[in-house]
Scaffold this active site. Structure first.
Site, mmCIF file in Angstrom:
data_model
loop_
_atom_site.group_PDB
_atom_site.id
_atom_site.type_symbol
_atom_site.label_atom_id
_atom_site.label_comp_id
_atom_site.label_asym_id
_atom_site.label_seq_id
_atom_site.Cartn_x
_atom_site.Cartn_y
_atom_site.Cartn_z
ATOM 1 N N CYS A 62 0.817 -1.222 0.000
ATOM 2 C CA CYS A 62 0.000 0.000 0.000
ATOM 3 C C CYS A 62 0.845 1.263 0.000
ATOM 4 O O CYS A 62 0.335 2.354 -0.237
ATOM 5 C CB CYS A 62 -0.930 0.001 1.207
ATOM 6 S SG CYS A 62 -1.903 -1.501 1.297
ATOM 7 N N HIS A 108 -9.323 2.659 -2.156
ATOM 8 C CA HIS A 108 -7.904 2.407 -1.933
ATOM 9 C C HIS A 108 -7.367 1.378 -2.918
ATOM 10 O O HIS A 108 -7.165 0.214 -2.591
ATOM 11 C CB HIS A 108 -7.720 1.933 -0.473
ATOM 12 C CG HIS A 108 -6.344 1.444 -0.156
ATOM 13 N ND1 HIS A 108 -5.195 2.084 -0.578
ATOM 14 C CD2 HIS A 108 -5.911 0.362 0.567
ATOM 15 C CE1 HIS A 108 -4.133 1.430 -0.137
ATOM 16 N NE2 HIS A 108 -4.541 0.372 0.555
ATOM 17 N N CYS A 117 0.246 3.192 5.997
ATOM 18 C CA CYS A 117 0.624 1.871 6.477
ATOM 19 C C CYS A 117 0.586 0.890 5.321
ATOM 20 O O CYS A 117 -0.065 1.140 4.314
ATOM 21 C CB CYS A 117 -0.330 1.422 7.582
ATOM 22 S SG CYS A 117 -2.054 1.415 7.063
#
Lengths: 448, 422
Positions: B89, B377, B408
């Site tokens: 990510c 996302h 994160c």
């Protein structure tokens, strides 16, 4: 495509249509191409304007064949490309005979997409002189209707003090394929102290803002601007951003996603340009919408939205973009072009709001032009007739075919025809054209 | 060396829930679309960029050289070099730092950082036995040998292998890991739903005031983020059933990010170069820091950014109070809450090697135009979404305004970066 439309375009359908008098329309010469055949210059009376202008654009010319009454009338051996008539010295009724004498042999001799160009002086002087000036208009409009195979006729009225340098860009435009769908029109050229030389990329390095650039006519304007060297700022609503980006990248310009009805639209355009250290050479107010309904069914919202997008937003942006104190605004010598419409000039059933907005654009540019003359900023509008776009493709086939046929070229125009006329107005050499509304309509039957 | 690196701007596609309006697009399509919008916004068509760094987390074998191939499909000059990076990510922020560092060193004058992901088009692989049989069959020299190999295929071999969402070392999904953290930090349902609600409200308001007009280019007819629910309420969020942490869990589909499709890009430049080109400079890239935690050893999987933030602030001689804006990637609303609690927790901060608590992150400084819960996302795209967003927000606040991005990532990693308005 409907079944009817398919049948119409089938080989059998074409034959039937031809028998019914609906011949295949001529394929028009387009782009910066001059006619193939000779340019013939006929000068009536003592004037060197026609020859000076052709010399300025570097085109050789031949002498005309004149009908002096023999039978049959004399003709040209080979097709001719254009017949330019310098009628700037014509101001007596008797002199009109000389126009007839050079036009008669020329009418049959003109090649496909050939040109008749009448140069005249603006009407002034005694009654007869003013009547004659108007008579030329009637000749132009009728010649345009009689010409075939995509040939056109147009009349250029020169101010009394205007010369070859002032009309050169207009002569070039009219002779070239760029004016393919401009037919039977008349507009005026004023004198300017400093009309520059013509070049093939007159907008080289100049920033031109185009609203509504994502599709149709707007996209064609962006492409034509880029061909002529402009650095295009392509503006459209955020929702059209994907197509807008494609157009901007195609012309190596920049995309600005912006709703032109936003209060700060003008400021944001100026900021976009100023951030890159530039000033604007031209603004093309192309963005527009329709919300058609018969007036009996038109509510306040339909009325307001069309006037807001097509007219009020344009006027608000102009106030900011024409303020010399605003960084990134239009520079002196710049250009503003609005898009009117033959619907606005002639009226059109179900389009009261649209006609109001588009006629308003014509009124706006006429009002603005004198106020900006001291800064050498020209303000003009083009009024498209029936142009083949996604929008007009939605009109039912039979109605669409009627619209196509109801002009002297028997076909719809292409978006590029509108774009070419706009680029002609944006050319720095077109300094003498301001406050004009030029129709790009193939001499549509309706309109002023 | 030591050139000033600025964020010129960015562009992304609207984001959508996987299986939604962007389901037909591949990583290549998404990345190309995001690049095309960026190129158009800044007039880069036909020009050679110093380098483009991009990446995707869910990659097909056909995504070989993904970023370079997207460059070739774009309007950038084909002489533009490109590379693929991947840090789960954090990918989009890592590509940003990769390009920024090259600019800082004077190796390139400008470059593009990017990330793309489509969970709609996630790669599905075949089982190991089937793969071995297929490879053997394709290498067979005779038809007989090929048929013999294929005859060994059993129905059980045919079950497709969906992409792994578990951490390889713990066997727990990211949500399950976060559920442990949620419990450990005593994060309540209400505070999670409040964060989700704020995310949707802030994002909707930003769209409505045209904030994204110069950050997002529509794609495949989608003009706004499709996950966004402008009308959602605390009541509606409160009715959702828990999806992580068992029956009494507090994490729901409303306060956890959805699997998403989308791509984002950032244009970075040497500030002198940007000035010379007449390109805007929104914010300076100040610095960045990456950290990792020992999650197989029991550490909170998604709290690595806390140590990264502490180390970065210390290196820049800054305090939490110097940050006017903070963007914390909303992997889960609970991640944001736990991160804020960790910033305030002296013992925790000392345990991860910092000098003490970092301080509070107030609501009015946090994710003020919405974040991943409302936007979505698409893993690799998130960092490249956040950088231009924060740069634009800081720029509007005036020269010198500083802000931090905290992301994160799977594998117990985290990256933070500081930007400063120009």
């Amino acid at each position: 495509m409907s079944a009817l439309e398919k049948a119409f375009h089938s080989p059998v359908g074409r034959k039937v249509a031809a028998k019914a008098g609906l011949a295949e329309p001529a394929r028009l010469r387009r782009g910066r191409a001059y006619p193939a055949g000779a340019i013939v210059l006929a000068t009536i009376g003592a004037s060197t304007l026609g020859s000076d202008t052709l010399a300025r654009i570097g085109r050789p010319f031949d002498a005309p064949v004149v009908d002096s009454g023999e039978d049959p009338a004399p003709g040209y051996g080979n097709p001719i490309g254009a017949l330019v008539i310098d009628a700037t010295a014509v101001n007596r009724i008797a002199q009109l005979e000389q126009l007839r004498a050079v036009l008669r042999p020329g009418m049959r001799a003109l090649e496909a997409s050939g040109r008749v160009i009448l140069l005249a002086r603006e009407g002034a002087g005694d009654w007869e002189q003013q009547a004659v000036a108007r008579a030329l208009d009637g000749i132009d409009r009728t010649v345009a209707k009689e010409l075939r195979k995509g040939a056109t006729s147009n009349l250029v009225r020169m101010a009394l003090d205007a010369g070859a340098a002032d009309v050169a860009s207009t002569m070039e435009f009219l002779l070239q394929g760029r004016s393919a769908f401009v037919d039977g029109q008349a507009w005026s050229v004023k004198a300017s102290p400093d009309a520059p030389e013509l070049t093939s990329r007159p907008l080289h390095g100049r920033v031109v803002v185009v609203t509504g650039a994502a599709r149709g006519i707007g996209a064609a304007i962006a492409r034509t601007l880029a061909r002529d060297g402009a650095r295009v700022v392509a503006v459209d609503v955020p929702a059209a951003g994907e197509q807008l980006a494609a157009v901007a990248n195609e012309v190596a310009g920049t995309a600005l996603q912006l709703d032109i009805t936003a209060r700060d639209a003008g400021a944001r355009i100026a900021e976009h340009v100023a951030a890159r250290g530039d000033r604007i050479h031209g603004v093309v107010h192309n963005a527009g919408i329709t919300r058609d309904k018969m007036l009996a069914n038109t509510d306040a919202d339909r009325w307001a939205s069309v006037l807001e997008v097509n007219l009020a937003a344009q006027m608000r942006m102009n106030e900011v973009l024409l303020d010399p104190a605003v960084p990134g605004s239009v520079a002196d010598g710049g250009r503003v072009v609005g898009i009117a419409s033959t619907s606005g000039l002639a009226g059109n059933k179900g389009q009261t709001n649209y006609a109001a907005s588009k006629a308003g654009v014509a009124g706006l540019i006429i009002a603005m032009a004198p106020d900006l003359a001291s800064r050498r900023i020209t303000v003009n509008a083009v009024a498209p007739g029936f142009i083949e776009t996604d929008m007009t493709a939605r009109i039912p086939f039979v109605q669409r075919e009627v619209f196509r046929r109801s002009n002297s070229l028997s076909q719809g125009g292409s978006p590029v025809d509108v774009a070419e006329t706009i680029c002609y107005l944006l050319d720095p050499a077109s300094q003498g054209i301001t406050g004009q509304v030029i129709r790009v309509c193939g001499q549509n039957l309706v309109g002023a | 060396m030591n050139h000033d690196v600025v964020v010129v701007g960015g562009n992304r596609t609207p984001f959508a829930k996987s299986g939604g309006p962007l389901r037909e697009a591949t990583n290549h399509d998404l990345l190309t679309a995001a690049l095309e919008g960026l190129v158009a916004r800044f007039g880069l068509a036909g020009t050679r960029a110093g380098e483009v760094a991009g990446g995707a987390v869910l990659k097909h074998p056909r995504d070989f050289n993904l970023t370079r191939e997207a460059v070739l499909s774009s309007s950038l000059a084909p002489q533009t070099p490109a590379c693929d990076l991947q840090q789960a990510c954090a990918t989009g922020l890592e590509t940003t730092m990769y390009i920024a560092n090259k600019i800082a060193l004077g190796q390139i004058s400008h470059g593009i950082a990017a990330g793309a992901d489509t969970a709609s088009d996630a790669p599905i692989s075949v089982s190991d036995p089937l793969r071995r049989i297929l490879l053997e069959a394709s290498a067979a020299r005779s038809t007989k040998a090929r048929l013999a190999a294929l005859a060994r295929i059993r129905p059980s071999h045919l079950a497709p292998q969906a992409p792994r969402v578990e951490e390889p070392r713990t066997g727990l999904s990211m949500g399950e890991h976060q559920a442990i953290t949620t419990e450990r930090w005593q994060v309540g349902r209400e505070e999670q739903d409040a964060i989700a609600l704020a995310s949707h409200r802030n994002l909707a308001a930003a769209w409505d005031r045209g904030f994204f007009d110069d950050l997002v280019t529509p794609f495949l007819g989608l003009t706004r983020d499709a996950i966004l629910r402008p009308d959602t309420t605390l009541e509606a969020l409160g009715r959702l059933r828990p999806v992580f942490g068992g029956e009494n869990g507090t994490m729901t589909a409303g306060n956890s990010t959805a699997l998403s499709d989308g791509a984002a890009t950032v244009l970075l430049a040497d500030s002198a170069w940007a000035d010379a080109q007449g390109l805007p400079s929104l914010a300076r890239v100040v610095d960045a820091e990456v950290a990792a935690v020992d999650h197989p050893g029991g550490a909170d999987l998604l709290l690595a950014p806390v140590a990264a933030a502490g180390r970065l602030l210390a290196r820049q001689r800054m305090a939490a109070g110097d940050l006017e804006l903070v963007e914390i990637h909303e992997a889960f609303a609970a991640t944001v809450v736990a991160t804020r609690k960790a910033w305030l927790d002296d013992a925790y901060c000392r345990a991860v090697g910092l000098d003490g608590a970092l301080g509070a992150i107030d609501d009015e400084r946090l994710n003020i135009t919405g974040s991943s819960l409302a936007v979505g996302h698409p893993f690799a795209a998130t960092g490249a979404r956040l950088v231009p967003t924060l740069a634009k927000l800081l720029h509007a606040r005036g020269t010198g305004a500083r802000g931090m991005i905290s992301v994160c990532a799977a594998g117990g990693q985290g990256i933070v970066a500081i930007l400063e308005a120009v």
